[in-house]
Design a protein around this motif. Structure first.
Motif, PDB file in Angstrom:
ATOM      1  N   HIS A  79       0.824  -1.212   0.000  1.00  7.38           N
ATOM      2  CA  HIS A  79       0.000   0.000   0.000  1.00  7.38           C
ATOM      3  C   HIS A  79       0.854   1.256   0.000  1.00  7.38           C
ATOM      4  N   VAL A  80       2.041   1.220   0.597  1.00  6.95           N
ATOM      5  CA  VAL A  80       2.869   2.425   0.655  1.00  6.95           C
ATOM      6  C   VAL A  80       4.079   2.350  -0.270  1.00  6.95           C
ATOM      7  N   ALA A  81       4.310   1.214  -0.922  1.00  9.23           N
ATOM      8  CA  ALA A  81       5.412   1.059  -1.867  1.00  9.23           C
ATOM      9  C   ALA A  81       4.850   0.599  -3.208  1.00  9.23           C
ATOM     10  N   ARG A  82       5.411   1.124  -4.281  1.00 12.86           N
ATOM     11  CA  ARG A  82       4.928   0.713  -5.600  1.00 12.86           C
ATOM     12  C   ARG A  82       6.050   0.798  -6.626  1.00 12.86           C
ATOM     13  N   PRO A  83       5.966  -0.019  -7.696  1.00 15.82           N
ATOM     14  CA  PRO A  83       6.984   0.047  -8.748  1.00 15.82           C
ATOM     15  C   PRO A  83       6.925   1.388  -9.472  1.00 15.82           C
ATOM     16  N   MET A  84       8.061   1.803  -9.960  1.00 20.10           N
ATOM     17  CA  MET A  84       8.125   3.036 -10.740  1.00 20.10           C
ATOM     18  C   MET A  84       9.155   2.861 -11.842  1.00 20.10           C
ATOM     19  N   ARG A  85       8.830   3.369 -13.004  1.00 24.05           N
ATOM     20  CA  ARG A  85       9.743   3.313 -14.142  1.00 24.05           C
ATOM     21  C   ARG A  85      10.579   4.588 -14.161  1.00 24.05           C
ATOM     22  N   PHE A  86      11.908   4.423 -14.311  1.00 23.00           N
ATOM     23  CA  PHE A  86      12.830   5.549 -14.332  1.00 23.00           C
ATOM     24  C   PHE A  86      13.437   5.696 -15.721  1.00 23.00           C
ATOM     25  N   VAL A  87      13.500   6.934 -16.181  1.00 18.55           N
ATOM     26  CA  VAL A  87      14.038   7.244 -17.501  1.00 18.55           C
ATOM     27  C   VAL A  87      15.370   7.963 -17.329  1.00 18.55           C
ATOM     28  N   LEU A  88      16.402   7.408 -17.957  1.00 12.89           N
ATOM     29  CA  LEU A  88      17.756   7.970 -17.891  1.00 12.89           C
ATOM     30  C   LEU A  88      18.128   8.509 -19.269  1.00 12.89           C
ATOM     31  N   PRO A  89      17.979   9.829 -19.497  1.00  7.59           N
ATOM     32  CA  PRO A  89      18.356  10.395 -20.798  1.00  7.59           C
ATOM     33  C   PRO A  89      19.856  10.246 -21.027  1.00  7.59           C
ATOM     34  N   GLY A 111      28.716  15.276 -12.467  1.00  4.12           N
ATOM     35  CA  GLY A 111      28.828  13.845 -12.242  1.00  4.12           C
ATOM     36  C   GLY A 111      27.775  13.268 -11.327  1.00  4.12           C
ATOM     37  N   ARG A 112      27.012  14.133 -10.618  1.00  4.23           N
ATOM     38  CA  ARG A 112      25.947  13.655  -9.744  1.00  4.23           C
ATOM     39  C   ARG A 112      24.705  13.353 -10.584  1.00  4.23           C
ATOM     40  N   VAL A 113      23.710  12.755  -9.927  1.00  5.36           N
ATOM     41  CA  VAL A 113      22.434  12.539 -10.589  1.00  5.36           C
ATOM     42  C   VAL A 113      21.347  13.260  -9.788  1.00  5.36           C
ATOM     43  N   VAL A 114      20.315  13.681 -10.492  1.00  7.95           N
ATOM     44  CA  VAL A 114      19.175  14.359  -9.888  1.00  7.95           C
ATOM     45  C   VAL A 114      17.914  13.630 -10.333  1.00  7.95           C
ATOM     46  N   ILE A 168      15.923  10.253 -14.092  1.00  2.00           N
ATOM     47  CA  ILE A 168      17.197  10.347 -13.382  1.00  2.00           C
ATOM     48  C   ILE A 168      18.160  11.043 -14.331  1.00  2.00           C
ATOM     49  N   LEU A 169      18.558  12.247 -13.973  1.00  3.58           N
ATOM     50  CA  LEU A 169      19.308  13.117 -14.864  1.00  3.58           C
ATOM     51  C   LEU A 169      20.776  13.138 -14.468  1.00  3.58           C
ATOM     52  N   GLN A 170      21.655  12.845 -15.431  1.00  2.00           N
ATOM     53  CA  GLN A 170      23.086  12.966 -15.194  1.00  2.00           C
ATOM     54  C   GLN A 170      23.468  14.435 -15.260  1.00  2.00           C
TER      55      GLN A 170
END
Length: 511
Positions: free
Chosen positions: A81-91, A255-258, A249-251
């Motif tokens: 109920h409090v956790a769910r799958p999520m799709r992440f896009v890395l350009p 060098g960090r990600v946001v 997820i942005l490079q």
């Protein structure tokens, strides 16, 4: 009120509540003390992710990534109920990490741990795929992979609730003043919010003070055998930057990600930073420089240019990272270290928790109990928390979608947005919250956004909420949806003279 326990847990963040739950489930008598609110500091100021940490692969932290990846499946099983799958896009930007490196990293990410419910990674063409719509036209390629989102503050509270149901005492707004080893146990001094002091005996102490862990050691008269790196992670909330349930997820150029994550239906959550923090961890706040940094990171790759003036809310948490000597705060390990000390020669055990991350709290708790088993004389051979649902998580084979559909039929009078929120906050405990109600009028005063007097009473009685901010900015995020007058009304309901909670001002959790 009892005055002797097997284990005193100091700190009501995710690690402290996880340890208390695991210990209570093994039959130990447990007292957890937290100076502020449960999850009131770092544990409710995260990026709200259960993830393996894709970027940790660059630092060769394969064990940490493998353990974290495995925990995604556990969280989906025990807290659906409090956790769910999520799709992440890395350009993909050619000037950043090369494409072959990303492909190799994603292959490892998909195969380091067994995947059951999450789809694997794929390459996408951003000009034709819907995920490419928010991105600048010069970004023509991206990768998509899976991780999980979690309501971090509710995860903390659910662990505390399960601990309490298994016999633990949870004492919020209760400060740990100090401890002295005497006759094979700790004599511990505590102080409640009203100033009343209490002395208890504990056979062992678990120091889960997070950023305040070294202060707990000092209060117990124990030496610090390590140093902590306090690193501030700040987040900003903006009006929704795009349509869809995917995250990005942005490079970044440094060098960090946001991360850019869909948030509360109408917003986007952007974070995080990695800035060395000095001073009181409880006073951490997102600086103007950090907000500008996050806006620039998004503007660099999104079509829409973001101005810091658009920020509707921000928050910051201080991560207590185990100091492994890395010069770059982003390279400091997110792994945890558990140290079992004694209160003097052959004295009572003091277990110290250094570092860690939201994703691995349950495994950390298992290891903590394994270290405490020999001195406390119990068997650690039967770990149990990986299969026992957290309160409200017993949704059945139909999962969250099936449960929500059943609740629509059961409560046709609930507004759709409110029903969806209650399902995802309380799961099967929603029925107990709404018991006997046949319409909105039965739930008492409506403060707006579906927050009723019935729910406030539940949160105070069942979930240790004591102030408006506990509800508005932690157990729910309805502070984002309510007008200032409505937030003030919630504060008045709690009998607060101060209006700090109305604005979502964080308070120090202390030790």
């Amino acid at each position: 009120m009892r005055d002797a326990f097997d284990l005193l847990v100091v700190g009501g963040g995710i690690n402290g509540c996880g340890i208390a739950r695991d210990a209570a489930g093994r039959g130990l008598s447990v007292l957890l003390v937290e100076k502020g609110d449960l999850g009131g500091a770092t544990s409710s100021a995260s990026s709200k992710l259960i993830h393996g940490g894709l970027r940790y692969l660059e630092h060769w932290e394969f064990r940490l990534v493998r353990e974290a990846l495995a925990e995604r499946e556990v969280m989906l099983r025990i807290a659906p109920h409090v956790a769910r799958p999520m799709r992440f896009v890395l350009p993909h930007r050619p000037e950043m990490r090369p494409r072959w490196m990303i492909r190799a990293g994603l292959f490892l990410y998909d195969h380091l741990a067994r995947r059951v419910s999450l789809p694997g990674a794929e390459a996408i063409a951003t000009r034709t795929h819907p995920y490419g719509a928010p991105l600048k036209p010069e970004i023509t390629a991206a990768f998509a992979y899976s991780d999980c989102w979690v309501d971090d503050a509710r995860l903390v509270v659910l662990n505390a609730k399960d601990a309490a149901r298994r016999g633990a005492e949870i004492a919020v707004r209760t400060a740990f003043l100090g401890a002295t080893p005497e006759a094979g146990a700790w004599t511990c001094r505590l102080r409640a919010a009203d100033g009343a002091e209490r002395t208890v005996r504990a056979r062992a102490i678990a120091n889960a003070g997070g950023p305040w862990a070294l202060r707990v050691l000092e209060a117990a008269g124990a030496p610090a055998r390590c140093t902590l790196r306090l690193v501030r992670g700040s987040h900003i909330v903006l009006p929704a930057l795009y349509e869809g349930e995917q995250a990005y997820i942005l490079q970044n150029d440094d060098g960090r990600v946001v991360f850019v994550i869909p948030y509360e239906g109408r917003f986007s959550l952007v974070g995080t930073t990695d800035v060395p923090h000095e001073g009181d961890p409880g006073a951490a706040a997102c600086s103007a420089e950090e907000a500008a940094y996050l806006c620039a990171a998004v503007s660099r790759q999104f079509r829409r240019q973001i101005d810091p003036a658009e920020v509707v809310w921000s928050y910051a948490g201080v991560r207590p990272l185990y100091d492994d000597g890395a010069r770059d705060p982003s390279a400091v390990t997110r792994d945890y270290v558990l140290s079992l000390d004694r209160g003097g020669e052959n004295g009572p055990p003091l277990l110290n928790v250094y570092g860690g991350k939201l994703t691995t709290y349950r495994r950390l708790s298992e290891e903590a109990l394994a270290k405490l088993a020999p001195p406390l004389g119990f068997s650690a051979a039967r770990p149990w928390t990986a299969t026992a649902p957290l309160p409200g998580g017993d949704l059945g084979a139909a999962g969250l979608s099936g449960f929500e559909a059943a609740q629509v039929r059961r409560y046709p009078w609930l507004p759709p947005e409110t029903l969806r929120r209650l399902c995802r906050a309380y799961g099967t405990e929603m029925d107990a919250l709404l018991a006997g109600a046949s319409g909105m009028a039965a739930l008492g005063r409506d403060f707006g956004a579906g927050l009723t007097e019935r729910e406030l009473d539940w949160l105070r009685r069942e979930e240790w909420a004591r102030r408006a901010e506990d509800v508005l900015w932690r157990r729910s995020k309805l502070g984002l949806h309510l007008a200032p007058a409505a937030r003030a009304a919630v504060a008045a309901w709690f009998g607060e003279a101060s209006q700090a909670a109305v604005a979502g001002k964080a308070e120090p959790a202390g030790v």
